[in-house]
Write a protein that holds these residues in place. Structure first.
Motif, short mmCIF file in Angstrom:
data_model
loop_
_atom_site.label_atom_id
_atom_site.label_comp_id
_atom_site.label_asym_id
_atom_site.label_seq_id
_atom_site.Cartn_x
_atom_site.Cartn_y
_atom_site.Cartn_z
N GLY A 144 -7.45 7.39 -3.32
CA GLY A 144 -6.53 6.34 -3.20
C GLY A 144 -7.28 4.92 -2.42
N MET A 145 -8.07 5.40 -1.53
CA MET A 145 -8.73 4.37 -0.80
C MET A 145 -9.76 3.38 -1.67
SD MET A 145 -7.88 4.43 2.48
CE MET A 145 -9.22 3.74 3.53
N ASN A 151 0.73 -1.19 -0.02
CA ASN A 151 -0.03 0.04 -0.06
C ASN A 151 0.95 1.28 0.15
OD1 ASN A 151 -2.31 -1.54 -0.04
ND2 ASN A 151 -2.81 -1.27 2.03
N LEU A 174 -1.66 10.38 1.69
CA LEU A 174 -2.49 11.13 0.75
C LEU A 174 -3.09 12.35 1.58
CD1 LEU A 174 -4.18 8.55 -1.49
CD2 LEU A 174 -2.15 9.77 -1.83
N TRP A 210 0.01 7.38 -6.31
CA TRP A 210 -1.18 8.17 -6.30
C TRP A 210 -0.69 9.64 -6.01
CZ3 TRP A 210 -5.43 7.95 -8.94
CH2 TRP A 210 -6.01 6.90 -9.04
N ILE A 228 -7.84 11.32 -0.35
CA ILE A 228 -7.91 10.10 0.36
C ILE A 228 -8.91 9.02 -0.09
CG2 ILE A 228 -8.24 9.04 2.53
CD1 ILE A 228 -7.23 11.93 3.87
N VAL A 248 -7.43 1.08 -3.78
CA VAL A 248 -6.98 0.04 -2.88
C VAL A 248 -7.89 -1.01 -2.53
CG1 VAL A 248 -5.77 -0.65 -0.63
CG2 VAL A 248 -5.16 1.32 -1.92
N THR A 287 -2.44 4.62 3.72
CA THR A 287 -3.08 5.83 2.41
C THR A 287 -3.57 6.98 2.95
OG1 THR A 287 -3.72 3.66 1.25
CG2 THR A 287 -4.85 5.65 0.41
N ARG A 316 1.78 2.01 -3.70
CA ARG A 316 0.63 2.48 -4.47
C ARG A 316 0.29 3.90 -4.06
NH1 ARG A 316 -3.74 -2.24 -3.97
NH2 ARG A 316 -2.70 -2.84 -2.02
N SER A 317 0.32 4.06 -2.66
CA SER A 317 -0.23 5.50 -2.50
C SER A 317 0.84 6.30 -2.62
CB SER A 317 -0.08 5.49 -0.82
OG SER A 317 -1.06 4.61 -0.15
#
Length: 278
Positions: free
Chosen positions: A153-154, A110, A225, A117, A150, A157, A221, A113-114
């Motif tokens: 991104g959430m 994560n 973010l 983003w 946020i 995921v 995340t 990936r965060s």
């Protein structure tokens, strides 16, 4: 002891020991810490400190608002995607490819990936540059450090959990129910809302519960973010345990988060049972 019960009990011994050692015991430690102070005296002071402060209620509201919106957006995006994978993709090999593409990002941390983003949503990121080049906006949008960033991104995921749960329910749906509805003269829209959706509701509920519980307890995340501008309960808990070392206050925050989450999950489960009985 009955010989027939020895084997099942022996098989359950290791999982039960693991559950007690790595779940119940840590949970008991957190609860006991939340009910005591630095002098190890029993007190509810930590809970009064959490629930009597307006700031904590604002953080709780933000936490559950982001989690609920993440669940709602994941449902709105996940149901059509699950429908496409189970109903519209006829070539089995392509369906497998789609599922692999859906699941592969879950094998990446994560954190990575965060950070991705953060690059995409920055003021000079790909999204803003694309909108500026297309003439859709006059100046870069502020997405990082906002609840919108946020949320994006959430959803990215957690969307696979929703798709897999709903896709499993759709794949198990008996086609004869739809055929019977069509034979009785029901249009496709009525068939979906009165036949397909109620029958796949258990999958929808399980997907919503998974996404909500993961979203409400997410730390990486929101922390990355938000840029420190927005706080959620998981960030406060991490701060108390890792920086301030106030395990009593951190334990109270953890228990409050757990209780609120259990209430929301129980409410969702009750709605699912009520719909199922209807």
């Amino acid at each position: 002891m009955n010989r027939g019960l020895r084997m099942p009990l022996a098989m359950l011994a290791a999982p039960l020991a693991f559950f007690v050692a790595f779940f119940l015991a840590p949970l008991a430690v957190v609860i006991l810490a939340s009910l005591s102070d630095t002098a190890n005296a029993w007190t509810l002071e930590q809970y009064v400190r959490v629930l009597a402060d307006r700031y904590h209620w604002e953080v709780i509201l933000v936490t559950f608002r982001i989690a609920c919106l993440t669940t709602l957006v994941s449902l709105l995006l996940g149901y059509p995607l699950a429908w496409y994978l189970t109903r519209m993709v006829r070539w089995r090999a392509w369906r497998r490819v789609c599922v692999i593409l859906l699941v592969v990002p879950m094998f990446t941390s994560n954190i990575v990936r965060s950070f991705g983003w953060m690059v995409l949503l920055g003021r000079k990121g790909l999204l803003n540059q694309t909108l500026l080049d297309g003439g859709l906006i006059d100046r870069p949008l502020r997405l990082l450090g906002t609840e919108t960033g946020i949320l994006i991104g959430m959803v990215y995921v957690l969307l696979p959990f929703m798709v897999l749960a709903i896709g499993n329910a759709l794949s198990r749906l008996d086609a004869s129910h739809e055929l019977a509805s069509a034979d009785l003269g029901a249009p496709p829209r009525a068939t979906f809302f009165h036949v397909i959706l109620p029958l796949t509701l258990p999958g929808v509920i399980s997907g919503c519960i998974m996404v909500f519980t993961l979203a409400v307890s997410a730390y990486v995340t929101p922390a990355l973010l938000s840029g420190g501008r927005i706080s959620v309960l998981s960030m406060l808990i991490f701060q108390q345990y890792s920086s301030v070392f106030d395990f009593h206050y951190g334990g109270a925050l953890s228990v409050v988060l757990l209780i609120f989450t259990l209430v929301m999950v129980g409410f969702a489960g009750r709605i699912g049972r009520t719909r199922g009985d209807a």
